[in-house]
Design an enzyme around this catalytic site. Structure first.
Site, mmCIF file in Angstrom:
data_model
loop_
_atom_site.group_PDB
_atom_site.id
_atom_site.type_symbol
_atom_site.label_atom_id
_atom_site.label_comp_id
_atom_site.label_asym_id
_atom_site.label_seq_id
_atom_site.Cartn_x
_atom_site.Cartn_y
_atom_site.Cartn_z
ATOM 1 N N ARG A 1 11.383 6.015 35.953
ATOM 2 C CA ARG A 1 11.240 5.136 34.797
ATOM 3 C C ARG A 1 12.584 5.059 34.089
ATOM 4 O O ARG A 1 13.517 5.762 34.458
ATOM 5 C CB ARG A 1 10.087 5.547 33.849
ATOM 6 N N GLY A 2 12.633 4.188 33.060
ATOM 7 C CA GLY A 2 13.919 3.905 32.428
ATOM 8 C C GLY A 2 14.477 2.637 33.053
ATOM 9 O O GLY A 2 14.522 2.513 34.296
ATOM 10 N N ALA A 3 14.923 1.692 32.209
ATOM 11 C CA ALA A 3 15.262 0.349 32.700
ATOM 12 C C ALA A 3 16.305 0.351 33.830
ATOM 13 O O ALA A 3 16.053 -0.216 34.909
ATOM 14 C CB ALA A 3 15.721 -0.513 31.524
ATOM 15 N N ARG B 1 6.930 -3.574 36.850
ATOM 16 C CA ARG B 1 6.893 -3.370 35.389
ATOM 17 C C ARG B 1 7.525 -4.603 34.738
ATOM 18 O O ARG B 1 8.576 -5.062 35.187
ATOM 19 C CB ARG B 1 7.622 -2.078 34.984
ATOM 20 N N GLN C 1 8.249 11.186 26.819
ATOM 21 C CA GLN C 1 9.582 11.162 27.449
ATOM 22 C C GLN C 1 10.559 12.064 26.688
ATOM 23 O O GLN C 1 11.478 12.632 27.275
ATOM 24 C CB GLN C 1 10.145 9.725 27.471
ATOM 25 N N ASP D 1 15.282 -1.783 26.899
ATOM 26 C CA ASP D 1 14.712 -2.308 28.143
ATOM 27 C C ASP D 1 15.057 -3.776 28.355
ATOM 28 O O ASP D 1 15.071 -4.262 29.474
ATOM 29 C CB ASP D 1 13.197 -2.139 28.155
ATOM 30 N N ASN E 1 12.426 -1.893 23.298
ATOM 31 C CA ASN E 1 12.609 -0.510 23.761
ATOM 32 C C ASN E 1 11.293 0.230 23.537
ATOM 33 O O ASN E 1 10.319 -0.308 22.987
ATOM 34 C CB ASN E 1 13.776 0.151 23.018
ATOM 35 N N LYS E 2 11.282 1.484 23.946
ATOM 36 C CA LYS E 2 10.074 2.315 23.903
ATOM 37 C C LYS E 2 9.353 2.213 22.561
ATOM 38 O O LYS E 2 9.993 2.238 21.516
ATOM 39 C CB LYS E 2 10.475 3.759 24.196
HETATM 40 O O1 MRU Z 1 8.446 3.496 29.783
HETATM 41 P P1 MRU Z 1 9.820 4.010 30.094
HETATM 42 O O2 MRU Z 1 9.931 5.487 30.077
HETATM 43 O O3 MRU Z 1 10.376 3.385 31.351
HETATM 44 O O4 MRU Z 1 10.718 3.473 28.890
HETATM 45 C C1 MRU Z 1 12.080 3.765 28.885
HETATM 46 C C2 MRU Z 1 12.759 3.318 27.651
HETATM 47 O O5 MRU Z 1 12.179 2.713 26.783
HETATM 48 C C3 MRU Z 1 14.234 3.562 27.577
HETATM 49 O O6 MRU Z 1 14.633 3.746 26.249
HETATM 50 C C4 MRU Z 1 14.983 2.348 28.158
HETATM 51 O O7 MRU Z 1 14.500 2.030 29.421
HETATM 52 C C5 MRU Z 1 16.423 2.601 28.239
HETATM 53 S S1 MRU Z 1 16.789 3.814 29.449
HETATM 54 C C6 MRU Z 1 18.455 3.917 29.615
#
Ligand code: MRU
Length: 352
Positions: free
Chosen positions: A50-52, A93, A198, A239, A249-250
């Site tokens: 996970r993470g963009a 996603r 996270q 994201d 973002n999250k």
């Molecule tokens: O649902 P996730 O864990 O994929 O969400 C991740 C985030 O929101 C991060 O802040 C974002 O992807 C940036 S990661 C460098």
């Protein structure tokens, strides 16, 4: 890799993809091997990775696996057969634009490969380049963002934006890594980041492993912490960033930004330009993923909410651009981002 950067969550191993299973951290450090594109799409959906930026890199390697099978089964018709696999990965996603960005780069490369050629080597080379460029961008952003932080500060971050969420080093956590190495940050506060944790499961693990001082707080404790004036910057990733500078973002990032502005804490968004989506005019057009209610109703496999309780689980929120003090990208820093400044950034020179 140096002492402040010892983790890699995505790796190409000889003939397959390897992912560190982030659902199991920090209890177990389990690496899973992938040989088929369907499994890769499933891993993105289920948040093994996970993470963009990390899911963009993973999708690029996933397409290499698809191309290998496609060329073997349909040497005359591999290109057309690959298109459903591109769509499968892209749909895994919806919010992180880096996923589509990486796949668009891969499909543009595909278009240049003659029908009779085996596409695998060239796609793998590009997937490696996407991966390496992401790490290089994170190091550039680390330096640029760190320079905004005076010495001896405390900062707060949300979610996980580190090596686990990227090709390596991290975006917001990359800035924190660089600033710690330069003696600018004494203490990091990390939101635990409900409901997927996270912050507590991943960010705390990652920072502790690299000897960076971190204290977890409940998401709801951020305003109280800021009121005590112990924080100079809130530093987060993204994201997707719309053309006008609004940031997806999250979930919880928007609340953090509102709290930061109220308390005079500056708000920094750190993201590579692959996260900027000029085709999306403003934040309200960004698709926000909604995940299963059970992520809220239960915790580590144990039901907490009463039977038949309902829950709403948006995984992301949108922070309006006017709450962002600094947007740090590998092409430079944009203070108080808006449509004109972002368009100037994107029209400007590309480093390297
Ligand atoms: O649902 P996730 O864990 O994929 O969400 C991740 C985030 O929101 C991060 O802040 C974002 O992807 C940036 S990661 C460098």
């Amino acid at each position: 890799m140096n002492g402040h950067d010892s983790i890699r969550a995505v790796a190409w191993r000889d003939n397959h993809l390897e992912l560190l299973d982030q659902r199991k951290l920090p209890q177990a450090e389990t690496y899973v091997q992938f040989y088929a594109v369907e499994e890769v799409a499933d891993a993105i959906r289920k948040m093994v990775v996970r993470g963009a930026p990390a899911i963009g890199i993973t999708a690029a390697y996933g397409l290499v696996l698809a191309a290998r099978r496609g060329f073997k089964q349909y040497p005359q018709d591999w290109r057309r057969r690959l298109m459903p696999d591109v769509e499968l990965l892209a749909r895994a996603r919806p919010t992180a634009v880096n996923l589509r960005w990486a796949l668009q780069r891969m499909t543009r490369a595909l278009d240049r490969i003659p029908d009779e050629d085996d596409p695998v080597a060239r796609l793998l080379e590009l997937a490696h380049r996407i991966h390496e460029e992401d790490i290089a961008a994170n190091h550039i952003m680390g330096g640029l963002g760190s320079a905004l932080i005076p010495a001896g500060q405390s900062v707060i971050t949300h979610c996980n934006t580190g090596s686990l969420a990227t090709g390596g080093y991290g975006t917001a956590l990359g800035v924190i890594r660089s600033a710690c190495a330069e003696g600018r940050i004494e203490q990091v506060y990390a939101d635990e980041t409900r409901p997927w944790w996270q912050g507590s499961r991943l960010t705390a693990w990652e920072l502790m492993r690299d000897q960076i001082p971190v204290s977890l707080i409940c998401d709801g404790a951020a305003a109280h912490l800021m009121k005590q004036q112990r924080i100079s910057w809130a530093i987060v990733g993204a994201d997707r960033i719309a053309a006008n500078g609004d940031v997806a973002n999250k979930i919880g990032t928007y609340g953090l930004a509102v709290n930061a502005r109220f308390h005079g804490v500056r708000f920094m968004v750190v993201a590579p330009t692959s996260t900027i989506d000029l085709d999306t005019a403003a934040g309200d057009a960004i698709p926000v993923e909604e995940r299963a209610a059970d992520e809220i109703l239960s915790c580590v496999g144990q039901r907490l909410a009463p039977p038949h309780a309902q829950a709403w689980n948006p995984a992301f929120d949108i922070t309006p651009a006017r709450l962002v003090d600094a947007l740090v990208t590998e092409r430079g820093v944009v203070m108080r981002p808006d449509r004109d400044r972002i368009s100037a950034l994107m029209a400007g020179p590309v480093p390297g």
